[in-house]
Design an enzyme around this catalytic site. Structure first.
Site, short mmCIF file in Angstrom:
data_model
loop_
_atom_site.label_atom_id
_atom_site.label_comp_id
_atom_site.label_asym_id
_atom_site.label_seq_id
_atom_site.Cartn_x
_atom_site.Cartn_y
_atom_site.Cartn_z
N SER A 1 5.97 -5.41 -1.26
CA SER A 1 5.84 -4.01 -1.67
C SER A 1 6.21 -3.09 -0.50
O SER A 1 7.36 -3.14 -0.04
CB SER A 1 4.42 -3.78 -2.20
OG SER A 1 4.32 -2.55 -2.89
N ALA A 2 5.30 -2.30 0.05
CA ALA A 2 5.63 -1.46 1.20
C ALA A 2 6.20 -2.27 2.36
O ALA A 2 7.08 -1.81 3.09
CB ALA A 2 4.39 -0.69 1.65
N GLU B 1 9.06 -7.18 -10.55
CA GLU B 1 7.85 -7.88 -10.12
C GLU B 1 7.97 -9.37 -10.42
O GLU B 1 8.48 -9.77 -11.47
CB GLU B 1 6.64 -7.27 -10.81
CG GLU B 1 6.44 -5.85 -10.32
CD GLU B 1 5.17 -5.20 -10.82
OE1 GLU B 1 4.60 -5.70 -11.80
OE2 GLU B 1 4.76 -4.20 -10.23
N GLY C 1 0.87 -1.17 0.00
CA GLY C 1 0.00 0.00 0.00
C GLY C 1 0.90 1.21 0.00
O GLY C 1 1.81 1.30 -0.82
#
Lengths: 234, 234
Positions: free
Chosen positions: B123-124, B195, B90
């Site tokens: 991610s975050a 990714e 996020g």
């Protein structure tokens, strides 16, 4: 207040070429004989001397002769006499950190707000004119010691606005990032400026310059197009 | 230390689908009967309840039954007993702010570093495992009160790494942003994870998982490819 805020500096035709007529109009409004100072602190992977020279060369055809703030013996004193303050792009976090650690941030804000100096900024320099740098696209490569910025305009600016997104890329789109900002800052408006556009702020009010519509982001509303010309953000 | 750091969550086949075999291997290494806690604080434009449910559903096939940290009556107490801490993606700035304001950041770091709890982040959540969040791609929508993070690995991570760039776009490329970070932080290495890739850290050392080469960024050097398999970053 007398300000010109550009989304970007480089364009297909060269460096600041697209902004020459706006810069010339802006230059014609300046009074007094104080210096025109260029703030190069957003530059990271280039020398500030080189950056200041490039900008001086690019602004001269518009009738503006800048010198680099970093080359002043007493930058605060020079700013206190400046008739124009020009803030270039690069990394917004470094720009804010360098101004804050030198104690120059509020000095610039006060002089521009009082109408004693004009302000021209692009990219990071446009971000800096907003209440905070919270809608920059830049990577937080250094800690600026707080996100509050010059607060020259009462809304946030997102320069280099684009809805383009690499296919299959799973990171957030620009629109998603701006929607996140609005969700946690519902009291703030964000004006997203496509490349080639600019904002002109003077005694007559606020105008959007350039070939493209801008986009206005606000919590709980779909983004709204803003047409070039005089605008009122409420 | 026992950690799995993913570049991304969603892929062409669904949510965390690409990571199921890695998650199952990771789950098989966990001991004790403490809870597996999911940290949803990076979620901005969705409810933390919905986010925790989505993650619980996605991790169950790998044998991991998570509950949301935000639903715990005493989050610090729950973390002190956790056998696994899962941190989702996020906005990295909001994630760090929410952990810091609750006083949970050092608690998580200490428990994971001591090997008392495993750590999974994407991610975050992968950014958070680095010394700082200074190589996040996210917009600084809130002030986290400092950029220092969990410091579980001795290098920076850039998730969702891509060299793709919209044509004619004048904003910085990812490579330029990472070069800027390295220029002002010459003591730091940055591992850029495309990714689909992940990092596995356990008693055997550090390994790059996934189909793609990663890229290692360092000041004054061209970025270097890093092949999947056991890696040593020096």
């Amino acid at each position: 207040m007398n300000a010109l805020l550009l989304s970007n500096s480089a364009g297909p035709a060269g460096y600041l070429t697209h902004a020459q007529s706006w810069l010339a109009e802006f230059a014609s409004t300046l009074t007094g004989d104080g210096p025109a100072l260029f703030v190069p602190f957003a530059g990271v992977t280039r020398s500030w001397d080189d950056y200041a020279q490039q900008v001086a060369d690019a602004l001269l055809p518009a009738g503006i002769a800048t010198r680099g703030l970093h080359q002043e013996a007493d930058p605060a004193c020079a700013l206190a006499e400046a008739r124009l303050i020009v803030v270039g792009g690069g990394n917004t976090f470094q720009l804010l950190r360098e101004l804050r650690r030198r104690g120059l941030l509020s000095l610039i804000a006060e002089r521009v707000r009082a109408g004693q100096a004009g302000y021209v900024g692009w990219s990071a320099g446009a971000n800096l004119a907003a209440p905070t740098i919270c809608t920059t696209n830049d990577m937080p490569i250094v800690d600026p010691g707080g996100f509050d910025a010059l607060d020259l305009v009462p809304f946030q600016i997102n320069p280099h606005y684009t809805s383009a997104h690499p296919p299959e890329h799973r990171g957030e789109t620009r629109d998603q990032r701006l929607a996140e900002f609005c969700a946690v800052n519902p009291q703030r408006l964000v004006l997203a400026l496509p490349e080639g556009d600019a904002l002109r702020l003077d005694a007559r009010g606020l105008a959007l310059l350039g070939p493209h519509e801008a986009l206005l982001f606000q919590a709980d509303r779909a983004p709204r197009p803003v047409a070039p010309g005089k605008i009122s953000l409420t």
